[in-house]
Design an enzyme around this catalytic site. Sequence first.
Site, PDB file in Angstrom:
ATOM      1  N   ALA A  56     -64.017 -18.125 -47.786  1.00 35.28           N
ATOM      2  CA  ALA A  56     -64.819 -16.667 -48.056  1.00 35.28           C
ATOM      3  C   ALA A  56     -66.031 -16.547 -47.502  1.00 35.28           C
ATOM      4  O   ALA A  56     -67.010 -17.222 -47.934  1.00 35.28           O
ATOM      5  CB  ALA A  56     -64.501 -16.176 -49.530  1.00 35.28           C
ATOM      6  N   VAL A  82     -67.385 -21.420 -49.373  1.00 34.73           N
ATOM      7  CA  VAL A  82     -68.020 -20.190 -48.886  1.00 34.73           C
ATOM      8  C   VAL A  82     -68.493 -20.515 -47.306  1.00 34.73           C
ATOM      9  O   VAL A  82     -69.010 -21.359 -47.073  1.00 34.73           O
ATOM     10  CB  VAL A  82     -69.405 -20.526 -49.611  1.00 34.73           C
ATOM     11  CG1 VAL A  82     -70.101 -19.061 -49.357  1.00 34.73           C
ATOM     12  CG2 VAL A  82     -69.096 -20.087 -51.274  1.00 34.73           C
ATOM     13  N   LYS A  83     -67.948 -19.477 -46.585  1.00 37.33           N
ATOM     14  CA  LYS A  83     -68.204 -19.554 -45.173  1.00 37.33           C
ATOM     15  C   LYS A  83     -69.570 -18.880 -44.886  1.00 37.33           C
ATOM     16  O   LYS A  83     -69.920 -17.786 -45.390  1.00 37.33           O
ATOM     17  CB  LYS A  83     -67.299 -18.599 -44.446  1.00 37.33           C
ATOM     18  CG  LYS A  83     -66.264 -19.188 -43.443  1.00 37.33           C
ATOM     19  CD  LYS A  83     -65.186 -18.331 -43.035  1.00 37.33           C
ATOM     20  CE  LYS A  83     -64.661 -18.904 -41.554  1.00 37.33           C
ATOM     21  NZ  LYS A  83     -63.603 -17.980 -41.373  1.00 37.33           N
ATOM     22  N   ILE A  84     -70.356 -19.769 -44.056  1.00 35.39           N
ATOM     23  CA  ILE A  84     -71.768 -19.539 -44.061  1.00 35.39           C
ATOM     24  C   ILE A  84     -72.052 -19.538 -42.521  1.00 35.39           C
ATOM     25  O   ILE A  84     -71.467 -20.375 -41.742  1.00 35.39           O
ATOM     26  CB  ILE A  84     -72.844 -20.595 -44.403  1.00 35.39           C
ATOM     27  CG1 ILE A  84     -72.440 -20.605 -46.056  1.00 35.39           C
ATOM     28  CG2 ILE A  84     -74.008 -20.216 -44.186  1.00 35.39           C
ATOM     29  CD1 ILE A  84     -73.269 -19.809 -46.740  1.00 35.39           C
TER      30      ILE A  84
END
Length: 214
Positions: A56, A82-84
């Site tokens: 996400a 967590v997509k960064i």
Amino acid sequence: MKFFLDTANLEEIRKGVAMGMVDGVTTNPSLVAKESRPFTTILEDICALVGGPVSAEVVSTETEGMLDEARELAKIGEQIVVKIPMTVPGLTAVRRLSEENIKTNVTLVFSTAQALLAAKAGASFVSPFVGRLDDTGQIGMDLIGDIMNVYTNYDFASEVIVASVRNPLHVVEAALLGADIATIPFKVIGQLAKHPLTDIGLDKFLADWQKRTQ
Ligand code: G3P
């Protein structure tokens, strides 16, 4: 090799799971925007359907904003990754999140140098975008080979997710290079299953079966 589905669409995920093709899911803001439901609800529903990691993406561009979003997303469940984005503030966020045991997927990776930095920052996953490189006239899959070599040279723990997959050849080439994961649009799973000789062969078997005398 693990297959992730690159979608935020529950129907596609259900069908992929039924085929045994879904080891995880990746979403991005563009994919989520296609679904007219709240982001958190979408993620909760995906986590209920899929056993593996669910990526996400944050939309903040500064480290503190990314960290706030990441901590909220991580509360949804253990599966959340967590997509960064691959930026300097993003790398700082990845380092901090890895210290907090929040899994990260560094996205929008287009060079070996970026992948090296993402691994050093402590990314759990790194997502090089092969299709978008192909779109510019550069061979996207060359980047996967280079990243695999660098990660092997130094035993980096980050897993490579081949992203921006557009066709079956991307998946096969990623497998030949030993990439950990390909994140695949649902349509491409169907294309991977197809071969014209399978269809011709099946038609012939069924036609011959109709002609049998007993
Ligand atoms: O999720 C990121 C990536 O797979 C996007 O693909 O086709 O929009 O370049 P694409």
